[in-house]
Design a protein around this motif. Sequence first.
Motif, PDB file in Angstrom:
ATOM      1  N   LEU A  56      43.115  51.165  39.973  1.00  0.00           N
ATOM      2  CA  LEU A  56      43.098  49.744  39.618  1.00  0.00           C
ATOM      3  C   LEU A  56      43.908  49.487  38.350  1.00  0.00           C
ATOM      4  O   LEU A  56      44.636  48.493  38.266  1.00  0.00           O
ATOM      5  CB  LEU A  56      41.665  49.248  39.449  1.00  0.00           C
ATOM      6  CG  LEU A  56      40.820  49.213  40.716  1.00  0.00           C
ATOM      7  CD1 LEU A  56      39.383  48.823  40.398  1.00  0.00           C
ATOM      8  CD2 LEU A  56      41.427  48.278  41.753  1.00  0.00           C
ATOM      9  N   SER A  57      43.825  50.379  37.377  1.00  0.00           N
ATOM     10  CA  SER A  57      44.543  50.169  36.117  1.00  0.00           C
ATOM     11  C   SER A  57      46.051  50.237  36.314  1.00  0.00           C
ATOM     12  O   SER A  57      46.804  49.636  35.555  1.00  0.00           O
ATOM     13  CB  SER A  57      44.102  51.187  35.060  1.00  0.00           C
ATOM     14  OG  SER A  57      44.601  52.482  35.342  1.00  0.00           O
ATOM     15  N   ARG A  63      44.235  44.964  40.264  1.00  0.00           N
ATOM     16  CA  ARG A  63      43.478  44.667  41.480  1.00  0.00           C
ATOM     17  C   ARG A  63      44.128  45.348  42.675  1.00  0.00           C
ATOM     18  O   ARG A  63      45.328  45.534  42.712  1.00  0.00           O
ATOM     19  CB  ARG A  63      43.391  43.167  41.709  1.00  0.00           C
ATOM     20  CG  ARG A  63      44.723  42.532  42.063  1.00  0.00           C
ATOM     21  CD  ARG A  63      44.710  41.030  42.307  1.00  0.00           C
ATOM     22  NE  ARG A  63      44.030  40.317  41.275  1.00  0.00           N
ATOM     23  CZ  ARG A  63      42.974  39.514  41.476  1.00  0.00           C
ATOM     24  NH1 ARG A  63      42.538  39.286  42.686  1.00  0.00           N
ATOM     25  NH2 ARG A  63      42.391  38.898  40.484  1.00  0.00           N
ATOM     26  N   MET A  64      43.292  45.666  43.651  1.00  0.00           N
ATOM     27  CA  MET A  64      43.763  46.219  44.917  1.00  0.00           C
ATOM     28  C   MET A  64      42.872  45.716  46.042  1.00  0.00           C
ATOM     29  O   MET A  64      41.661  45.524  45.839  1.00  0.00           O
ATOM     30  CB  MET A  64      43.697  47.765  44.926  1.00  0.00           C
ATOM     31  CG  MET A  64      44.719  48.450  44.074  1.00  0.00           C
ATOM     32  SD  MET A  64      44.545  50.266  44.147  1.00  0.00           S
ATOM     33  CE  MET A  64      45.293  50.613  45.755  1.00  0.00           C
ATOM     34  N   ARG A  65      43.472  45.535  47.199  1.00  0.00           N
ATOM     35  CA  ARG A  65      42.657  45.254  48.383  1.00  0.00           C
ATOM     36  C   ARG A  65      41.759  46.463  48.615  1.00  0.00           C
ATOM     37  O   ARG A  65      42.173  47.596  48.423  1.00  0.00           O
ATOM     38  CB  ARG A  65      43.540  45.017  49.601  1.00  0.00           C
ATOM     39  CG  ARG A  65      44.317  43.712  49.545  1.00  0.00           C
ATOM     40  CD  ARG A  65      45.150  43.548  50.809  1.00  0.00           C
ATOM     41  NE  ARG A  65      44.304  43.274  51.944  1.00  0.00           N
ATOM     42  CZ  ARG A  65      44.066  42.055  52.420  1.00  0.00           C
ATOM     43  NH1 ARG A  65      44.653  41.012  51.869  1.00  0.00           N
ATOM     44  NH2 ARG A  65      43.286  41.869  53.461  1.00  0.00           N
ATOM     45  N   MET A  66      40.550  46.195  49.022  1.00  0.00           N
ATOM     46  CA  MET A  66      39.598  47.282  49.248  1.00  0.00           C
ATOM     47  C   MET A  66      40.138  48.287  50.265  1.00  0.00           C
ATOM     48  O   MET A  66      39.984  49.493  50.085  1.00  0.00           O
ATOM     49  CB  MET A  66      38.252  46.720  49.710  1.00  0.00           C
ATOM     50  CG  MET A  66      37.493  45.985  48.631  1.00  0.00           C
ATOM     51  SD  MET A  66      36.704  47.067  47.442  1.00  0.00           S
ATOM     52  CE  MET A  66      35.326  47.665  48.419  1.00  0.00           C
ATOM     53  N   ALA A  94      34.882  44.261  39.687  1.00  0.00           N
ATOM     54  CA  ALA A  94      34.313  43.088  40.362  1.00  0.00           C
ATOM     55  C   ALA A  94      35.012  42.965  41.712  1.00  0.00           C
ATOM     56  O   ALA A  94      36.101  43.506  41.906  1.00  0.00           O
ATOM     57  CB  ALA A  94      34.529  41.831  39.536  1.00  0.00           C
ATOM     58  N   ARG A  95      34.370  42.271  42.625  1.00  0.00           N
ATOM     59  CA  ARG A  95      34.998  41.972  43.918  1.00  0.00           C
ATOM     60  C   ARG A  95      35.433  40.516  43.902  1.00  0.00           C
ATOM     61  O   ARG A  95      34.716  39.662  43.390  1.00  0.00           O
ATOM     62  CB  ARG A  95      34.017  42.172  45.066  1.00  0.00           C
ATOM     63  CG  ARG A  95      33.645  43.591  45.320  1.00  0.00           C
ATOM     64  CD  ARG A  95      32.682  43.634  46.501  1.00  0.00           C
ATOM     65  NE  ARG A  95      31.731  44.691  46.316  1.00  0.00           N
ATOM     66  CZ  ARG A  95      31.513  45.657  47.194  1.00  0.00           C
ATOM     67  NH1 ARG A  95      32.162  45.666  48.325  1.00  0.00           N
ATOM     68  NH2 ARG A  95      30.620  46.580  46.948  1.00  0.00           N
ATOM     69  N   PHE A 106      39.278  42.008  47.322  1.00  0.00           N
ATOM     70  CA  PHE A 106      39.929  42.775  46.272  1.00  0.00           C
ATOM     71  C   PHE A 106      38.876  43.449  45.399  1.00  0.00           C
ATOM     72  O   PHE A 106      37.818  42.876  45.142  1.00  0.00           O
ATOM     73  CB  PHE A 106      40.755  41.852  45.356  1.00  0.00           C
ATOM     74  CG  PHE A 106      42.026  41.367  45.962  1.00  0.00           C
ATOM     75  CD1 PHE A 106      43.148  42.178  46.018  1.00  0.00           C
ATOM     76  CD2 PHE A 106      42.114  40.075  46.462  1.00  0.00           C
ATOM     77  CE1 PHE A 106      44.334  41.721  46.567  1.00  0.00           C
ATOM     78  CE2 PHE A 106      43.289  39.607  47.015  1.00  0.00           C
ATOM     79  CZ  PHE A 106      44.411  40.429  47.067  1.00  0.00           C
ATOM     80  N   ALA A 107      39.194  44.644  44.941  1.00  0.00           N
ATOM     81  CA  ALA A 107      38.453  45.263  43.843  1.00  0.00           C
ATOM     82  C   ALA A 107      39.299  44.988  42.607  1.00  0.00           C
ATOM     83  O   ALA A 107      40.515  45.191  42.617  1.00  0.00           O
ATOM     84  CB  ALA A 107      38.301  46.757  44.064  1.00  0.00           C
TER      85      ALA A 107
END
Length: 159
Positions: A56-57, A63-66, A94-95, A106-107
């Motif tokens: 994610l960082s 953010r990334m799609r789950m 967070a979602r 997204f996560a």
Amino acid sequence: MSTLETENAAGRWLSTGEQRAWRVHLSTHKLLMHRLDRELDAFGLSLNDYEILVNLSESPGHRMRMSDLADATIQSRSRLSHQISRMESAGLVARESCASDRRGTFAVLTAHGWETIKKVAPFHVAGVREHFIDLLSEEQLQFLERAYLPVVDHLKKLR
């Protein structure tokens, strides 16, 4: 019959040298992952948590799609969902729903997650150095990279 089934039926066992190489690989992987996981435990993180925070960082907008995160971390969608739930409870991620795809989620790295990865990363890198990188010469590291790339490429094609 697959190649694997054909070879096993024919009894294509590992030679003594192949067996030693395979077992030292397994031992190295298990012992190193166990050590690095234990070191992250001091920060309240697992190696899986850390891997998610790193992904994610390094992603645009943190953010990334789950589904992409599951692929990147080689986890099932279900397992990742449980992992993200635990990390949400800790305030690390967070979602968020995806505006372009109602089913997509997204996560997202939270401010606390960002501060955590910035704090923990130097310690984790120090552990990787101490328990792996600094034990090998530059030549050995280059050899490992060349040796593992065909295996990684092969396994990625099978996914």
